[in-house]
Design a protein around this motif. Structure first.
Motif, PDB file in Angstrom:
ATOM      1  N   GLN A  86     -11.146  -9.327   1.563  1.00 20.59           N
ATOM      2  CA  GLN A  86      -9.704  -8.227   1.680  1.00 20.59           C
ATOM      3  C   GLN A  86      -9.041  -8.577  -0.083  1.00 20.59           C
ATOM      4  O   GLN A  86      -9.287  -9.726  -0.470  1.00 20.59           O
ATOM      5  CB  GLN A  86      -9.058  -8.792   2.068  1.00 20.59           C
ATOM      6  CG  GLN A  86      -9.767  -9.339   3.883  1.00 20.59           C
ATOM      7  CD  GLN A  86      -8.201  -9.852   5.024  1.00 20.59           C
ATOM      8  OE1 GLN A  86      -7.850 -10.835   5.054  1.00 20.59           O
ATOM      9  NE2 GLN A  86      -8.139  -8.978   5.955  1.00 20.59           N
ATOM     10  N   TYR A 145      -2.230  -6.924   3.321  1.00 21.94           N
ATOM     11  CA  TYR A 145      -3.978  -7.154   2.887  1.00 21.94           C
ATOM     12  C   TYR A 145      -4.510  -5.385   2.916  1.00 21.94           C
ATOM     13  O   TYR A 145      -4.022  -4.562   3.841  1.00 21.94           O
ATOM     14  CB  TYR A 145      -4.376  -7.842   3.981  1.00 21.94           C
ATOM     15  CG  TYR A 145      -4.268  -9.052   3.984  1.00 21.94           C
ATOM     16  CD1 TYR A 145      -5.191  -9.836   3.399  1.00 21.94           C
ATOM     17  CD2 TYR A 145      -3.191  -9.738   4.441  1.00 21.94           C
ATOM     18  CE1 TYR A 145      -4.611 -11.955   3.444  1.00 21.94           C
ATOM     19  CE2 TYR A 145      -2.538 -10.867   4.160  1.00 21.94           C
ATOM     20  CZ  TYR A 145      -3.429 -11.557   3.841  1.00 21.94           C
ATOM     21  OH  TYR A 145      -3.250 -13.109   3.989  1.00 21.94           O
ATOM     22  N   ASP A 146      -5.972  -5.432   2.587  1.00 20.44           N
ATOM     23  CA  ASP A 146      -6.209  -4.503   2.989  1.00 20.44           C
ATOM     24  C   ASP A 146      -7.760  -4.398   2.646  1.00 20.44           C
ATOM     25  O   ASP A 146      -8.048  -5.639   1.989  1.00 20.44           O
ATOM     26  CB  ASP A 146      -6.020  -3.013   1.602  1.00 20.44           C
ATOM     27  CG  ASP A 146      -6.700  -1.647   2.179  1.00 20.44           C
ATOM     28  OD1 ASP A 146      -7.697  -1.075   3.027  1.00 20.44           O
ATOM     29  OD2 ASP A 146      -6.469  -0.686   1.090  1.00 20.44           O
ATOM     30  N   GLY A 147      -8.745  -4.217   2.936  1.00 24.06           N
ATOM     31  CA  GLY A 147     -10.198  -4.469   2.989  1.00 24.06           C
ATOM     32  C   GLY A 147     -10.501  -3.981   4.671  1.00 24.06           C
ATOM     33  O   GLY A 147     -10.382  -3.551   5.567  1.00 24.06           O
TER      34      GLY A 147
END
Length: 166
Positions: free
Chosen positions: A117, A125-127
């Motif tokens: 992430q 958050y991103d991932g």
């Protein structure tokens, strides 16, 4: 009647002093808990040193925390995952560039590690990502790159690897 009053007064005085000593002990223990919490917060919010890398170990969570100085990028971090450490958090305070790039290189080609992430300065958050990440950053602030094992893949979860952040 007077005799009973003389007996009650010492008992009341003794009980009041006992309560105050218990209150003092409770207050002392609360103060030590508060001081511990302050020390813990202070250790997490350390200022960035002149070096490009600082290390913190969070033993209970099974993770290693590395703090990078954004002005000293690019930087390479050598890390080892073992039975205790299975997660690497790379914190980059005051990141102001429009994008971030990172890559993971392993000594064992069969090692199961990736960028899990990214935590952005707004707290989102991103991932997940793979062994490479290229991400557009919209806001200035602290960025976290979280490296760990890929739960959807097989491979060794212990070994040495390097993370390069640009």
């Amino acid at each position: 009647m007077k005799k009973s009053v003389f007996l009650i007064i010492p008992l009341l005085t003794a009980s009041c002093s006992k309560q105050s000593s218990e209150a003092q002990q409770m207050e002392d223990s609360l103060t030590s808990v508060v001081n511990t919490e302050v020390k813990r917060k202070d250790s997490v919010s350390k200022p960035i040193a002149e070096d490009s890398l600082q290390t913190e170990h969070v033993k209970n969570a099974g993770e290693a925390v590395k703090i990078l100085n954004a002005e000293k990028l690019p930087c390479t971090i050598d890390q080892k995952f073992d039975a205790k450490i299975q997660k690497l958090v790379i914190r980059i305070p005051n990141y102001s560039k429009p994008s971030i790039h990172g890559s993971i290189s392993t000594q064992n080609n069969n090692m199961n590690v990736r960028f899990n992430q990214i935590k952005l300065s707004d707290g989102t958050y991103d991932g997940p990502f793979g062994k490479e990440i290229s991400y557009q950053i919209k806001n200035k602030g602290e960025i976290w790159l979280i490296v760990g094992k890929n739960l959807m893949a097989e491979g060794a979860v212990e070994g040495d690897f390097s993370v390069t952040v640009e």
